[in-house]
Scaffold this active site. Structure first.
Site, PDB file in Angstrom:
ATOM      1  N   ASP A   1      -5.664   1.868  -1.934  1.00  0.00           N
ATOM      2  CA  ASP A   1      -6.866   1.780  -2.806  1.00  0.00           C
ATOM      3  C   ASP A   1      -7.191   2.758  -3.723  1.00  0.00           C
ATOM      4  O   ASP A   1      -7.985   3.237  -4.031  1.00  0.00           O
ATOM      5  CB  ASP A   1      -8.358   2.296  -1.716  1.00  0.00           C
ATOM      6  CG  ASP A   1      -8.178   1.389  -0.495  1.00  0.00           C
ATOM      7  OD1 ASP A   1      -7.776   0.168  -0.789  1.00  0.00           O
ATOM      8  OD2 ASP A   1      -8.597   1.747   0.678  1.00  0.00           O
TER       9      ASP A   1
ATOM     10  N   ASN B   1     -11.501 -14.913   1.826  1.00  0.00           N
ATOM     11  CA  ASN B   1     -11.448 -14.908   0.368  1.00  0.00           C
ATOM     12  C   ASN B   1     -10.061 -15.748  -0.104  1.00  0.00           C
ATOM     13  O   ASN B   1     -10.226 -16.415  -1.269  1.00  0.00           O
ATOM     14  CB  ASN B   1     -11.120 -13.386   0.163  1.00  0.00           C
ATOM     15  CG  ASN B   1     -12.575 -12.919   0.286  1.00  0.00           C
ATOM     16  OD1 ASN B   1     -13.413 -12.602  -0.906  1.00  0.00           O
ATOM     17  ND2 ASN B   1     -12.658 -11.796   1.350  1.00  0.00           N
TER      18      ASN B   1
ATOM     19  N   GLY C   1      -8.914 -15.028   6.136  1.00  0.00           N
ATOM     20  CA  GLY C   1      -8.352 -15.481   4.894  1.00  0.00           C
ATOM     21  C   GLY C   1      -9.648 -16.476   4.322  1.00  0.00           C
ATOM     22  O   GLY C   1      -9.706 -17.051   3.352  1.00  0.00           O
TER      23      GLY C   1
ATOM     24  N   HIS D   1     -11.439  -4.305  -1.989  1.00  0.00           N
ATOM     25  CA  HIS D   1     -11.790  -3.373  -1.119  1.00  0.00           C
ATOM     26  C   HIS D   1     -13.372  -3.656  -0.869  1.00  0.00           C
ATOM     27  O   HIS D   1     -14.155  -3.661  -1.440  1.00  0.00           O
ATOM     28  CB  HIS D   1     -11.647  -2.114  -1.277  1.00  0.00           C
ATOM     29  CG  HIS D   1     -11.795  -1.055  -0.372  1.00  0.00           C
ATOM     30  ND1 HIS D   1     -10.967  -1.058   0.696  1.00  0.00           N
ATOM     31  CD2 HIS D   1     -12.788  -0.388  -0.187  1.00  0.00           C
ATOM     32  CE1 HIS D   1     -11.436  -0.148   1.585  1.00  0.00           C
ATOM     33  NE2 HIS D   1     -12.470   0.199   1.190  1.00  0.00           N
TER      34      HIS D   1
ATOM     35  N   LEU E   1       0.749  -1.376   3.272  1.00  0.00           N
ATOM     36  CA  LEU E   1       0.761  -0.769   2.046  1.00  0.00           C
ATOM     37  C   LEU E   1       2.001  -1.370   1.487  1.00  0.00           C
ATOM     38  O   LEU E   1       2.841  -1.788   2.201  1.00  0.00           O
ATOM     39  CB  LEU E   1       1.321   0.852   2.356  1.00  0.00           C
ATOM     40  CG  LEU E   1       1.492   1.816   1.167  1.00  0.00           C
ATOM     41  CD1 LEU E   1      -0.102   2.058   0.704  1.00  0.00           C
ATOM     42  CD2 LEU E   1       1.876   3.009   1.823  1.00  0.00           C
ATOM     43  N   ILE E   2       1.767  -1.603   0.026  1.00  0.00           N
ATOM     44  CA  ILE E   2       2.734  -2.373  -0.800  1.00  0.00           C
ATOM     45  C   ILE E   2       4.050  -1.353  -1.209  1.00  0.00           C
ATOM     46  O   ILE E   2       3.694  -0.452  -1.504  1.00  0.00           O
ATOM     47  CB  ILE E   2       2.168  -2.872  -2.023  1.00  0.00           C
ATOM     48  CG1 ILE E   2       0.783  -3.733  -1.593  1.00  0.00           C
ATOM     49  CG2 ILE E   2       2.935  -3.686  -2.924  1.00  0.00           C
ATOM     50  CD1 ILE E   2       1.137  -4.850  -0.774  1.00  0.00           C
TER      51      ILE E   2
ATOM     52  N   ASN F   1      -6.185  -6.154  -5.689  1.00  0.00           N
ATOM     53  CA  ASN F   1      -6.617  -6.012  -4.499  1.00  0.00           C
ATOM     54  C   ASN F   1      -8.174  -6.027  -4.269  1.00  0.00           C
ATOM     55  O   ASN F   1      -8.992  -5.625  -5.467  1.00  0.00           O
ATOM     56  CB  ASN F   1      -6.403  -4.812  -3.518  1.00  0.00           C
ATOM     57  CG  ASN F   1      -6.597  -4.607  -2.243  1.00  0.00           C
ATOM     58  OD1 ASN F   1      -6.780  -5.396  -1.456  1.00  0.00           O
ATOM     59  ND2 ASN F   1      -6.971  -3.484  -1.629  1.00  0.00           N
TER      60      ASN F   1
ATOM     61  N   GLU G   1     -17.833 -10.674  -2.501  1.00  0.00           N
ATOM     62  CA  GLU G   1     -16.397 -11.081  -2.455  1.00  0.00           C
ATOM     63  C   GLU G   1     -16.285 -12.417  -3.031  1.00  0.00           C
ATOM     64  O   GLU G   1     -15.468 -12.753  -3.833  1.00  0.00           O
ATOM     65  CB  GLU G   1     -15.622 -10.595  -1.058  1.00  0.00           C
ATOM     66  CG  GLU G   1     -15.858  -9.123  -0.905  1.00  0.00           C
ATOM     67  CD  GLU G   1     -14.973  -8.794   0.197  1.00  0.00           C
ATOM     68  OE1 GLU G   1     -14.240  -7.786   0.378  1.00  0.00           O
ATOM     69  OE2 GLU G   1     -14.912  -9.575   1.347  1.00  0.00           O
TER      70      GLU G   1
ATOM     71  N   LEU H   1      -3.424  -5.800   4.903  1.00  0.00           N
ATOM     72  CA  LEU H   1      -3.544  -4.418   5.459  1.00  0.00           C
ATOM     73  C   LEU H   1      -2.276  -3.650   5.599  1.00  0.00           C
ATOM     74  O   LEU H   1      -2.508  -2.293   5.841  1.00  0.00           O
ATOM     75  CB  LEU H   1      -4.077  -4.588   6.998  1.00  0.00           C
ATOM     76  CG  LEU H   1      -5.306  -5.271   7.155  1.00  0.00           C
ATOM     77  CD1 LEU H   1      -5.814  -5.223   8.629  1.00  0.00           C
ATOM     78  CD2 LEU H   1      -6.264  -4.792   6.406  1.00  0.00           C
TER      79      LEU H   1
END
Ligand code: GAR
Length: 191
Positions: A147, A16, A14, A106, A89-90, A104, A176, A87
């Protein structure tokens, strides 16, 4: 001006998320209202609590097989979703509930080094193994595939032949932390 209410999804450290929380702490129109995680051990949950951000841990069936999370986000007045080291998938129901409102980050220059299973150190190890001379970050909208959404921003850094994956990770993390909050601000206020 309409108010932006952000929910951040994380799975791990966490760092970011913390940069995003502090960036918007005194913002007039953008507020981080919630931090969610699939991982009860995620250190980011403690970071959020320090800033008095509400947190929620959920499991796979709540996320994938029910509308519980969507209902909860709507009840909290969430308008935008930020993934920061999340991590899973939505699922389609979440994408449909927040069309073009999920972003998101990456840790590589997509479409290189993306897709299922490509996260965290695995990405930097692959970049080093491929002998790349540069890597970076990609900030993109989220769709139902890992992605693959529309790219909103990319920033690059050099990779030296002698760089370890850890050294590459440190360079990428700097990018980032510097760019993600700014790009979120621009994206959220332009929609
Ligand atoms: C970040 O490097 C982010 O780009 C990456 O996970 C890390 C989370 O770090 N995300 C992915 O790899 C997604 N495929 P953090 O928990 O310290 O913010």
């Amino acid at each position: 001006m309409s108010l932006v209410r952000i929910a951040i999804f994380i799975s791990g450290g966490g760092s970011n998320a913390e940069k995003i929380i502090t960036h918007f702490q005194n913002h007039e129109t953008i507020k981080v209202v919630l931090l969610l995680s699939n991982n009860p051990e995620a250190y980011g949950l403690q970071r959020a609590a320090r800033y008095n951000i509400s947190t929620l841990v959920f499991n796979k069936s709540q996320f994938r097989e029910s509308d519980e999370i969507v209902s909860m986000l709507k009840a909290a007045g969430v308008t935008h979703i930020v993934l920061a080291g999340f991590l899973w998938l939505i699922p389609q129901n979440l994408i449909e509930a927040f069309p073009n409102r999920i972003i998101n980050i990456h840790p590589a220059l997509l479409p290189k080094f993306g897709g299922k299973g490509m996260y965290g150190m695995r990405v930097h190890e692959a970049v080093q193994a491929a002998g790349e001379s540069e890597t970076g970050i990609t900030i993109h909208e989220v769709n139902a595939h890992y992605d693959e959404g529309k790219v909103l921003a990319q920033h690059k850094c050099r990779v030296e032949k002698s760089d370890s994956p850890e050294q590459i990770a440190a360079k990428v993390q700097q990018l980032e932390h510097h760019y993600y909050p700014k790009v979120i601000e621009k994206w959220a206020t332009s929609l």
